[in-house]
Design a protein around this motif. Structure first.
Motif: not given
Lengths: 139, 118
Positions: B81-104
């Motif tokens: 069973r392979y797990y893959r990112l959905t379009a929604k997952g891709r958006r969530a990741l992009a949002e987190f990366m922005t927030e994470w870098r700001r926080f860091r």
């Protein structure tokens, strides 16, 4: 030998299934399937795995109770035990209260009847205090 | 002593929270099956304590539709069973990366000020 035929894997999955009792069915199924597939894939890499190999794969997966605890935290599920205890207490209190009030209302008020009346009042006060503590706890 | 416990608890919570996005980040590169994902995460120091805890996390990501799954044949052993990112997952990741870098960056800036004062 497939993983579901291996008695060690089977008993591990059974323990995990029990531990996941209050996880919703869909998530419970997904977690069990994922772990079963993980064990199958890990054992498929070993030629003729020994009992020690199987134990090693299961040890790396971790304790079923720990996985279940992690699942409840991840999926935002609070154990329902304390809730059901409170519900039982409330029902017992309500039944005693109604019974005693009926006794008092259908008889003349004397010292014994007064004692009957005091019981539901005490039960209600205790329940109210218990509930307040219960409501405050999760925060 | 009390301070140590509090700090360990904080680190555990931070790891748990970040792990979700580490999984999304790995899956944004390519689809992976469970065992493969666990092994890749295990190479990062202190990311996964017990391998089994990855599966409640994957279940949650599936429920939130950040990840979906496909079956693929494998040359060695059962289908995977392979797990893959959905379009929604891709958006969530992009949002987190922005927030994470700001926080860091904010935490790093404060910690650097502290060090200058010491």
């Amino acid at each position: 030998v497939t993983t579901t035929e291996n008695p060690l894997v089977r008993s591990y999955l059974a323990r995990l299934d029990d531990a996941l009792a209050n996880v919703p069915p869909e998530e419970r199924r997904q977690i069990l399937d994922g772990i079963q597939e993980h064990a199958a894939a890990a054992l498929a890499e070993i030629d003729d795995p020994t009992e020690a190999d199987v134990r090693n794969v299961l040890a790396r997966l971790g304790d079923p109770d720990a996985i279940a605890a992690d699942a409840r935290e991840r999926l935002g599920i609070t154990p329902s035990r304390s809730h059901s205890a409170t519900t039982v207490m409330l029902w017992v209190g309500a039944v005693i209260g109604v019974f005693n009030l009926l006794m008092v209302s259908t008889s003349q008020v004397g010292p014994i009847e007064f004692a009957f009346l005091a019981v539901p009042v005490v039960v209600l006060v205790v329940l109210a205090l218990g509930l307040r503590r219960h409501v405050r706890q999760p925060t | 002593m009390h301070c140590m416990v509090a700090r360990d608890g904080l680190l555990t919570q931070m790891r748990k929270g970040a792990l979700e996005y580490c999984v999304l980040a790995l899956l944004s590169e390519r689809e992976m099956y469970g065992l493969e994902l666990v092994r890749t995460l295990a190479e990062v120091d202190g990311m996964v304590l017990s391998e089994g805890t990855l599966y409640p996390l994957l279940s949650r990501l599936r429920k939130e539709e950040l990840v979906d799954t496909t079956w693929q044949e494998s040359l060695a052993g059962p289908p995977r069973r392979y797990y893959r990112l959905t379009a929604k997952g891709r958006r969530a990741l992009a949002e987190f990366m922005t927030e994470w870098r700001r926080f860091r960056d904010a935490v790093d800036a404060l910690l650097d000020d502290e060090r200058r004062g010491l």
